[in-house]
Write an enzyme that holds these catalytic residues in place. Sequence first.
Site, PDB file in Angstrom:
ATOM      1  N   LYS A   1       0.466  -1.233   0.232  1.00  0.00           N
ATOM      2  CA  LYS A   1      -0.265   0.157   0.341  1.00  0.00           C
ATOM      3  C   LYS A   1       0.743   1.243  -0.006  1.00  0.00           C
ATOM      4  O   LYS A   1       0.947   1.936  -0.381  1.00  0.00           O
ATOM      5  CB  LYS A   1      -0.956   0.025   1.323  1.00  0.00           C
ATOM      6  CG  LYS A   1      -1.488  -1.126   1.440  1.00  0.00           C
ATOM      7  CD  LYS A   1      -2.945  -1.460   2.447  1.00  0.00           C
ATOM      8  CE  LYS A   1      -3.733  -2.204   2.306  1.00  0.00           C
ATOM      9  NZ  LYS A   1      -4.212  -3.136   3.039  1.00  0.00           N
TER      10      LYS A   1
ATOM     11  N   GLN B   1      -4.993  -1.823  10.003  1.00  0.00           N
ATOM     12  CA  GLN B   1      -4.543  -3.763   8.850  1.00  0.00           C
ATOM     13  C   GLN B   1      -5.243  -4.228   9.932  1.00  0.00           C
ATOM     14  O   GLN B   1      -4.274  -4.658  11.301  1.00  0.00           O
ATOM     15  CB  GLN B   1      -3.280  -3.779   8.787  1.00  0.00           C
ATOM     16  CG  GLN B   1      -2.478  -4.762   8.057  1.00  0.00           C
ATOM     17  CD  GLN B   1      -3.623  -5.191   6.568  1.00  0.00           C
ATOM     18  OE1 GLN B   1      -3.007  -3.422   5.568  1.00  0.00           O
ATOM     19  NE2 GLN B   1      -3.638  -5.925   6.733  1.00  0.00           N
TER      20      GLN B   1
ATOM     21  N   ASP C   1     -11.632   1.949   3.563  1.00  0.00           N
ATOM     22  CA  ASP C   1     -11.581   0.976   3.799  1.00  0.00           C
ATOM     23  C   ASP C   1     -12.470   0.054   4.066  1.00  0.00           C
ATOM     24  O   ASP C   1     -12.863  -0.595   3.652  1.00  0.00           O
ATOM     25  CB  ASP C   1     -10.757   0.279   5.720  1.00  0.00           C
ATOM     26  CG  ASP C   1      -9.610  -0.878   4.943  1.00  0.00           C
ATOM     27  OD1 ASP C   1      -9.064  -0.812   3.666  1.00  0.00           O
ATOM     28  OD2 ASP C   1      -8.548  -1.134   6.399  1.00  0.00           O
TER      29      ASP C   1
END
Length: 296
Positions: free
Chosen positions: A52, A96, A119
Site C-alpha cells: 500500500k 491493518q 477501508d
Amino acid sequence: MEILDGKKTSAQVREELRREVEQIVSAGHRPPHLVAILVGDNGASITYVNAKVKACQEIGFRSSLIKYPAEVSQGELLDKIDELNNDPTVDGFIVQLPLPVHIDEKLVTESIRPEKDVDGFHPVNMGRLAMGQGVLLPATPAGIVELLRRYDIATSGKRAVVVGRSNIVGIPVSLLLAGKYPTGNCTVTICHSRTENLAEITRQADILVAAIGSPHFIKGDMVKQGAVVIDVGITRQPDASKKSGFALLGDVDYEQVAPKCSYITPVPGGVGPMTIAMLMKNTLTAMKMYAPHSDK
Ligand code: NDP
C-alpha cells in the site's frame, strides 16, 4: 473464455489516479495523504501494508506508516486514531487487520471517523452502501465491480451468487451487486457454510463470486456454462519452487472451471491487485469530498 486481468486493470486505475494527483498538485494543493497503522509482525500484514505504501509513492500520494509492537495497549492505539481523526493533513487511514487478540477490532473500526475510513469497514459506510449511497466502499468488493465495469460485463437483471458472507468481502460485494449501482441490479443469493445444496445454487449463477478461503473449493460441476467467475480467495501454501517461498491458491479450481467460463479472474493477478488500487481511489475520493480545498 477471457481472463479478467486485475494486474493490467489496476495499473490503468493507478495511472488515472497518478494523473489526477499531478493536476491537483500543479494547481497548488497538497497531494492526498494515506496513513497505515501496522500492529505486530504478521508476515502477510507487513506485505500488504508495504504494498500500500509503495502504491502511494508511485501515484504521488503522501503516505505514512505507523508501526506498533504486538503488545501495544488498546488505549494507545485508540489515542492515535483520535489524533488521526482530527489531523486535517490526513485524508484517510487504515488499521491493518487482524489485530492482536487483546485489542477489540470492532471498537477500533468504529473509532475511525467514517469520512476517513478508506477501508470502508465502518458501520456508517456499510450502512450507506446498503442504502445504495455508498461512497467509501470496501476495497476488495469495489475492485470486483470495477473489473466487471471495465470489461463491460452486464450485471443488470443477472443472477449473481456470492459464496462467503464476511463483512469485508461477501456481504459488501453482495450489496454492491444487488444495489442500484451502475454495476449492480443483480438478483443476488448469498451462500455460506450452512447453505444446503450449495452446488445447485452456484450452478444458477451468471456471476459467481467465491470468497471462502478454501483452496480450489469451486469445482467444474458447480459452475454454469458461460458464467463469469470471480475468485477472491487467497490461501498461502508453502512452495519451495517460488521465490517468495509460497504459492497463492484461489477458491476456484481454475483448471476445471476456466474452460466453462465466459470470464474468470486468475489467482494471483485477478482481484488482489484491484484491492490496493481501490484503496488509493478511496483516499482520493475522501480528500475530494471532505477536504476539497486542501492547501500545501
Ligand atoms: P472469512 O473467513 O471471513 O469468510 C469466509 C466465508 O466463507 C464465511 O462466510 C464462511 O461461512 C464461508 N465458508 C467457509 N467455508 C464454506 C463452505 N464450505 N461452504 C460455503 N461457505 C463457506 O474470509 P474473508 O471473506 O475475509 O476472505 C475470503 C477469502 O478471500 C480468503 O482466502 C482471503 O484471503 C481472501 N481475500 C482476498 C482479498 C483480495 O484482495 N483478493 C481481500 C480479502 C480477502 P460462515 O459465515 O458460515 O462461516
